[in-house]
Scaffold this motif. Structure first.
Motif, PDB file in Angstrom:
ATOM      1  N   TRP A   1       6.570  10.680  -5.368  1.00  0.00           N
ATOM      2  CA  TRP A   1       6.683  11.336  -4.069  1.00  0.00           C
ATOM      3  C   TRP A   1       7.950  10.949  -3.308  1.00  0.00           C
ATOM      4  O   TRP A   1       8.239  11.525  -2.258  1.00  0.00           O
TER       5      TRP A   1
ATOM      6  N   GLU B   1      -4.072  14.576  10.663  1.00  0.00           N
ATOM      7  CA  GLU B   1      -4.715  15.709   9.985  1.00  0.00           C
ATOM      8  C   GLU B   1      -5.325  16.666  11.006  1.00  0.00           C
ATOM      9  O   GLU B   1      -5.238  17.895  10.867  1.00  0.00           O
TER      10      GLU B   1
ATOM     11  N   ASP C   1       3.006   6.352  -8.779  1.00  0.00           N
ATOM     12  CA  ASP C   1       2.569   7.389  -7.843  1.00  0.00           C
ATOM     13  C   ASP C   1       3.537   7.487  -6.667  1.00  0.00           C
ATOM     14  O   ASP C   1       3.917   8.587  -6.241  1.00  0.00           O
TER      15      ASP C   1
ATOM     16  N   ASP D   1       0.838  -1.190   0.000  1.00  0.00           N
ATOM     17  CA  ASP D   1       0.000   0.000   0.000  1.00  0.00           C
ATOM     18  C   ASP D   1       0.878   1.247   0.000  1.00  0.00           C
ATOM     19  O   ASP D   1       2.102   1.171   0.157  1.00  0.00           O
ATOM     20  N   PHE D   2       0.263   2.405  -0.204  1.00  0.00           N
ATOM     21  CA  PHE D   2       1.012   3.643  -0.437  1.00  0.00           C
ATOM     22  C   PHE D   2       1.952   3.970   0.722  1.00  0.00           C
ATOM     23  O   PHE D   2       3.104   4.342   0.504  1.00  0.00           O
ATOM     24  N   GLU D   3       1.477   3.835   1.958  1.00  0.00           N
ATOM     25  CA  GLU D   3       2.283   4.209   3.120  1.00  0.00           C
ATOM     26  C   GLU D   3       3.537   3.347   3.229  1.00  0.00           C
ATOM     27  O   GLU D   3       4.658   3.863   3.368  1.00  0.00           O
TER      28      GLU D   3
ATOM     29  N   ARG E   1      -1.820  11.631   1.617  1.00  0.00           N
ATOM     30  CA  ARG E   1      -3.167  11.075   1.436  1.00  0.00           C
ATOM     31  C   ARG E   1      -4.235  12.042   1.929  1.00  0.00           C
ATOM     32  O   ARG E   1      -5.344  12.091   1.390  1.00  0.00           O
ATOM     33  N   ALA E   2      -3.899  12.805   2.961  1.00  0.00           N
ATOM     34  CA  ALA E   2      -4.861  13.754   3.525  1.00  0.00           C
ATOM     35  C   ALA E   2      -4.883  15.071   2.758  1.00  0.00           C
ATOM     36  O   ALA E   2      -5.629  15.984   3.128  1.00  0.00           O
TER      37      ALA E   2
ATOM     38  N   LYS F   1       0.335   2.346  -9.196  1.00  0.00           N
ATOM     39  CA  LYS F   1       0.618   2.649  -7.800  1.00  0.00           C
ATOM     40  C   LYS F   1       2.113   2.910  -7.609  1.00  0.00           C
ATOM     41  O   LYS F   1       2.513   3.837  -6.896  1.00  0.00           O
TER      42      LYS F   1
ATOM     43  N   ALA G   1       3.456   9.943   4.055  1.00  0.00           N
ATOM     44  CA  ALA G   1       2.463   9.323   3.176  1.00  0.00           C
ATOM     45  C   ALA G   1       1.048   9.605   3.675  1.00  0.00           C
ATOM     46  O   ALA G   1       0.141   9.882   2.882  1.00  0.00           O
ATOM     47  N   VAL G   2       0.863   9.557   4.987  1.00  0.00           N
ATOM     48  CA  VAL G   2      -0.448   9.876   5.570  1.00  0.00           C
ATOM     49  C   VAL G   2      -0.806  11.327   5.284  1.00  0.00           C
ATOM     50  O   VAL G   2      -1.955  11.653   4.951  1.00  0.00           O
TER      51      VAL G   2
END
Length: 292
Positions: free
Chosen positions: A164, A276, A160, A119-121, A183-184, A157, A179-180
């Protein structure tokens, strides 16, 4: 015979048919335990070549603990299947290097495999770690994604994440926190920026995350990982108390520059919406943030 001793914990079986002394095993860090399993499996299976997350572990990349426990190997043919806690994948002409005598995929090949699967994180932590070890920039990783993953499942993915990636990140925890934020919709304006000490100009302090706001103000983000206080190598001979005192002095000097500082830990990062909320309380929102 060995399994008879598992009940009294004098012997452990961390992987099927691989055993270790219980006391010695418990003293190992989690990633070191995984490396022992990989080396043990390689000794029992001389033709095995490790890839993906297993290769990433051997290269010293920051693999999230929840992803450990399964061995990842390259298959010798498209039809070859894995077994219990063994996953196989086929790649024509895989690259190979040896680490501690274990054949593994190259650093970048292992990383790209992970970017397609994770996953992205977790993937951003691995991507940052790859650039940090290779001393390369994000353009290098973007090129390698196109070369190694073009047309593969998960390539979008991986693209992407590579966009970053930043080798300046100092730990997997910092990367996952970033990463969080991304995403936010709150990507930091900069990371690891150095600020001169206002009282001793010859000294400087780096901030983990820098958020520049549209009103000209600056907010700093600081990730408090346990490793900086518990890991003897990271402490570099200093006691935990010494490290804490240095952190407090560093924060007090940064505060003198009229900036807000948001400190957060692993629980804050992993609690949905918490990071966030903390940044928002300091004035960092989608509307106020100057994007990188």
């Amino acid at each position: 015979m060995l399994r008879r001793h598992i009940r009294d914990k004098s012997i452990v079986e961390p992987f099927p048919r691989l055993f270790a002394p219980g006391d010695a095993w418990e003293q190992l860090a989690r990633l070191d335990q995984e490396r022992y399993v990989i080396r043990g499996y390689a000794w029992a299976h001389p033709n095995a070549m490790f890839c993906s997350l297993s290769a990433a572990v051997m290269h010293g990349l920051p693999v999230t603990y929840s992803l450990l426990g399964t061995l990842h190997l390259y298959a010798s043919s498209p039809s070859q299947r894995g077994g219990k806690r063994v996953e196989m994948r086929y790649r024509q002409h895989p690259s190979c290097v040896k680490i501690d005598g274990v054949p593994v995929a190259s650093l970048v090949e292992a990383t790209v495999d992970c970017l397609c699967a994770c996953d992205f994180e977790d993937a951003l932590a691995l991507a940052d770690g790859c650039l940090r070890i290779a001393r390369a920039d994000a353009s290098y990783l973007r090129r390698e994604v196109e070369r190694l993953a073009h047309g593969c499942k998960g390539v979008e993915k991986a693209r992407d994440v590579a966009r970053w990636a930043d080798g300046r990140a100092e730990s997997g925890g910092e990367s996952i926190a970033r990463a969080v934020m991304i995403r936010a919709g709150l990507p930091p304006t900069d990371i690891q920026r150095a600020f001169d000490d206002p009282l001793e100009p010859r000294k400087s302090y780096r901030a983990d995350f820098v958020f520049e706001l549209t009103d000209g103000k600056t907010v700093l983000g600081e990730f408090d990982g346990r490793a900086k206080y518990e890991d003897e190598q990271l402490r570099a001979g200093s006691s935990t108390i010494d490290v804490l005192l240095k952190e407090r002095q560093r924060e007090s000097r940064l505060t003198l520059m009229d900036v807000r500082i948001v400190r957060f830990n692993w629980n804050d990062v992993r609690t949905p919406g918490r990071l966030e909320q903390m940044l928002g309380a300091a004035g960092v929102t989608r509307a106020t943030l100057v994007k990188p």
